[in-house]
Design a protein around this motif. Structure first.
Motif, PDB file in Angstrom:
ATOM      1  N   ILE A 141      -2.741  75.066  27.499  1.00 52.12           N
ATOM      2  CA  ILE A 141      -2.770  74.659  26.087  1.00 52.12           C
ATOM      3  C   ILE A 141      -3.809  74.247  25.565  1.00 52.12           C
ATOM      4  CG2 ILE A 141      -1.223  73.275  24.627  1.00 52.12           C
ATOM      5  CD1 ILE A 141       1.031  73.288  27.081  1.00 52.12           C
ATOM      6  N   ASP A 142      -4.232  74.868  24.234  1.00 54.62           N
ATOM      7  CA  ASP A 142      -5.549  74.493  23.793  1.00 54.62           C
ATOM      8  C   ASP A 142      -5.324  73.974  22.151  1.00 54.62           C
ATOM      9  OD1 ASP A 142      -8.340  74.119  23.655  1.00 54.62           O
ATOM     10  OD2 ASP A 142      -8.528  76.273  22.964  1.00 54.62           O
ATOM     11  N   GLY A 143      -6.067  73.140  21.798  1.00 49.89           N
ATOM     12  CA  GLY A 143      -5.893  72.945  20.381  1.00 49.89           C
ATOM     13  C   GLY A 143      -4.571  71.657  20.263  1.00 49.89           C
ATOM     14  N   ASN A 144      -4.092  71.208  21.233  1.00 45.55           N
ATOM     15  CA  ASN A 144      -3.056  70.543  21.057  1.00 45.55           C
ATOM     16  C   ASN A 144      -3.372  68.842  20.742  1.00 45.55           C
ATOM     17  OD1 ASN A 144      -0.300  69.383  20.964  1.00 45.55           O
ATOM     18  ND2 ASN A 144      -0.175  69.500  23.362  1.00 45.55           N
ATOM     19  N   ALA A 145      -3.079  68.289  19.608  1.00 47.56           N
ATOM     20  CA  ALA A 145      -3.406  66.814  19.401  1.00 47.56           C
ATOM     21  C   ALA A 145      -1.868  65.993  19.267  1.00 47.56           C
ATOM     22  CB  ALA A 145      -3.997  66.912  18.323  1.00 47.56           C
ATOM     23  N   SER A 146      -0.774  66.556  18.756  1.00 45.23           N
ATOM     24  CA  SER A 146       0.326  65.854  18.709  1.00 45.23           C
ATOM     25  C   SER A 146       0.969  65.460  19.553  1.00 45.23           C
ATOM     26  CB  SER A 146       1.114  66.692  17.627  1.00 45.23           C
ATOM     27  OG  SER A 146       0.465  66.978  16.526  1.00 45.23           O
ATOM     28  N   PHE A 147       1.310  66.325  20.801  1.00 45.40           N
ATOM     29  CA  PHE A 147       2.098  66.232  21.915  1.00 45.40           C
ATOM     30  C   PHE A 147       1.075  66.230  23.098  1.00 45.40           C
ATOM     31  CE2 PHE A 147       4.661  68.556  18.523  1.00 45.40           C
ATOM     32  CZ  PHE A 147       5.659  67.595  18.435  1.00 45.40           C
ATOM     33  N   SER A 148       1.858  65.814  24.199  1.00 50.90           N
ATOM     34  CA  SER A 148       1.082  65.976  25.658  1.00 50.90           C
ATOM     35  C   SER A 148       1.382  67.310  26.173  1.00 50.90           C
ATOM     36  CB  SER A 148       1.715  65.026  26.545  1.00 50.90           C
ATOM     37  OG  SER A 148       3.110  65.271  26.683  1.00 50.90           O
ATOM     38  N   ASP A 149       0.476  67.808  26.899  1.00 52.60           N
ATOM     39  CA  ASP A 149       0.482  69.229  27.573  1.00 52.60           C
ATOM     40  C   ASP A 149       1.794  69.380  28.234  1.00 52.60           C
ATOM     41  OD1 ASP A 149      -1.866  69.971  26.427  1.00 52.60           O
ATOM     42  OD2 ASP A 149      -3.041  69.724  28.227  1.00 52.60           O
ATOM     43  N   PHE A 150       2.340  68.215  29.014  1.00 49.65           N
ATOM     44  CA  PHE A 150       3.548  68.475  29.724  1.00 49.65           C
ATOM     45  C   PHE A 150       4.861  68.548  28.869  1.00 49.65           C
ATOM     46  CE2 PHE A 150       7.266  66.089  31.510  1.00 49.65           C
ATOM     47  CZ  PHE A 150       7.713  66.942  32.488  1.00 49.65           C
ATOM     48  N   LYS A 151       4.655  67.808  27.541  1.00 48.78           N
ATOM     49  CA  LYS A 151       5.794  68.145  26.631  1.00 48.78           C
ATOM     50  C   LYS A 151       5.768  69.592  26.096  1.00 48.78           C
ATOM     51  CE  LYS A 151       8.941  66.799  23.688  1.00 48.78           C
ATOM     52  NZ  LYS A 151      10.487  66.279  24.124  1.00 48.78           N
ATOM     53  N   VAL A 152       4.895  70.139  25.970  1.00 51.90           N
ATOM     54  CA  VAL A 152       4.785  71.314  25.228  1.00 51.90           C
ATOM     55  C   VAL A 152       5.246  72.345  26.360  1.00 51.90           C
ATOM     56  CG1 VAL A 152       3.170  73.253  24.356  1.00 51.90           C
ATOM     57  CG2 VAL A 152       2.733  71.021  23.816  1.00 51.90           C
ATOM     58  N   ARG A 153       4.716  72.160  27.487  1.00 48.83           N
ATOM     59  CA  ARG A 153       5.496  73.042  28.679  1.00 48.83           C
ATOM     60  C   ARG A 153       6.716  72.898  28.936  1.00 48.83           C
ATOM     61  NH1 ARG A 153       0.823  71.330  31.679  1.00 48.83           N
ATOM     62  NH2 ARG A 153      -1.037  72.959  31.879  1.00 48.83           N
ATOM     63  N   THR A 154       7.422  71.650  28.867  1.00 44.45           N
ATOM     64  CA  THR A 154       8.732  71.795  28.894  1.00 44.45           C
ATOM     65  C   THR A 154       9.434  72.525  27.832  1.00 44.45           C
ATOM     66  OG1 THR A 154       8.942  69.537  27.717  1.00 44.45           O
ATOM     67  CG2 THR A 154       9.011  69.654  30.136  1.00 44.45           C
ATOM     68  N   LEU A 155       8.876  72.546  26.500  1.00 44.77           N
ATOM     69  CA  LEU A 155       9.538  73.334  25.468  1.00 44.77           C
ATOM     70  C   LEU A 155       9.620  74.741  25.543  1.00 44.77           C
ATOM     71  CD1 LEU A 155       8.058  71.032  22.579  1.00 44.77           C
ATOM     72  CD2 LEU A 155      10.687  71.281  23.499  1.00 44.77           C
ATOM     73  N   LEU A 156       8.597  75.325  26.557  1.00 40.61           N
ATOM     74  CA  LEU A 156       8.509  76.764  26.698  1.00 40.61           C
ATOM     75  C   LEU A 156       9.923  77.156  27.694  1.00 40.61           C
ATOM     76  CD1 LEU A 156       4.732  77.061  27.608  1.00 40.61           C
ATOM     77  CD2 LEU A 156       5.906  77.956  25.222  1.00 40.61           C
ATOM     78  N   LYS A 157      10.533  77.792  27.140  1.00 38.27           N
ATOM     79  CA  LYS A 157      11.867  78.225  27.828  1.00 38.27           C
ATOM     80  C   LYS A 157      11.768  79.314  28.900  1.00 38.27           C
ATOM     81  CE  LYS A 157      15.194  76.825  24.134  1.00 38.27           C
ATOM     82  NZ  LYS A 157      16.167  77.279  23.242  1.00 38.27           N
TER      83      LYS A 157
END
Length: 181
Positions: free
Chosen positions: A153-169
């Motif tokens: 995950i690149d360029g993410n400033a708003s959420f943690s990388d863990f949070k973004v990974r959990t959103l990937l169904k």
């Protein structure tokens, strides 16, 4: 094929005045092709007497589906594929029909995570029926399932990388605690 049906589909009727060669005959051929029921259409003209002609319309029906088999899959997978396909006995078998079968099965397995399934559809003339029917043999090779090695995950400033990974169904990254899976 019923002669009256072919004549009415062609648009020609007894007593019409036509030019030979002319637009009426080519329009009749186009009308018959547009029905998508025939694999070959021919119109022959014979002169019978002065100013009168006999028009002979020769058509060959497309083959009908007499049955099909699916090979290379387990029983439950066959059932799932069979539900996706809308195949029934008596369907007109065309190249587009065969291509549609291939695309439907391929889309099904790509959605299931198989990157490049191979589907072969073999048409076999069925001689048990009136000689104008085909059986279809569908051979499926799913190939290997696509596995994700790493999610970056690149360029993410708003959420943690863990949070973004959990959103990937349905997307799980292999980590050290997944080694026994």
């Amino acid at each position: 094929v019923n002669k009256r049906i072919v004549a009415s589909l062609s648009g020609l009727t007894v007593g019409d005045e036509i030019l030979v060669p002319g637009d009426e005959l080519s329009k009749a051929i186009t009308n018959l092709w547009d029905q998508k029921l025939f694999s070959d259409v021919e119109i022959k003209v014979e002169e019978t007497s002065a100013g009168k002609i006999k028009v002979i319309i020769w058509v060959m029906l497309r083959p009908r589906l007499s049955g099909y088999t699916i090979e290379g899959l387990k029983k439950s997978q066959k059932k799932a594929v069979d539900e996706k396909l809308s195949i029934s006995k008596g369907d007109v078998v065309t190249e587009q029909y065969v291509h549609s079968i291939k695309n439907t099965i391929k889309t099904h397995f790509v959605d299931k995570g198989f990157a490049s399934p191979k589907i072969d559809v073999i048409r076999i003339q069925d001689t048990l029926y009136n000689g104008n029917s085909d059986k279809i043999r569908i051979i499926v090779d799913r190939g290997s399932k696509t596995k994700i090695q790493e999610v970056k995950i690149d360029g993410n400033a708003s959420f943690s990388d863990f949070k973004v990974r959990t959103l990937l169904k349905k997307t799980k990254q292999n980590t050290w605690h997944y080694i026994f899976r």
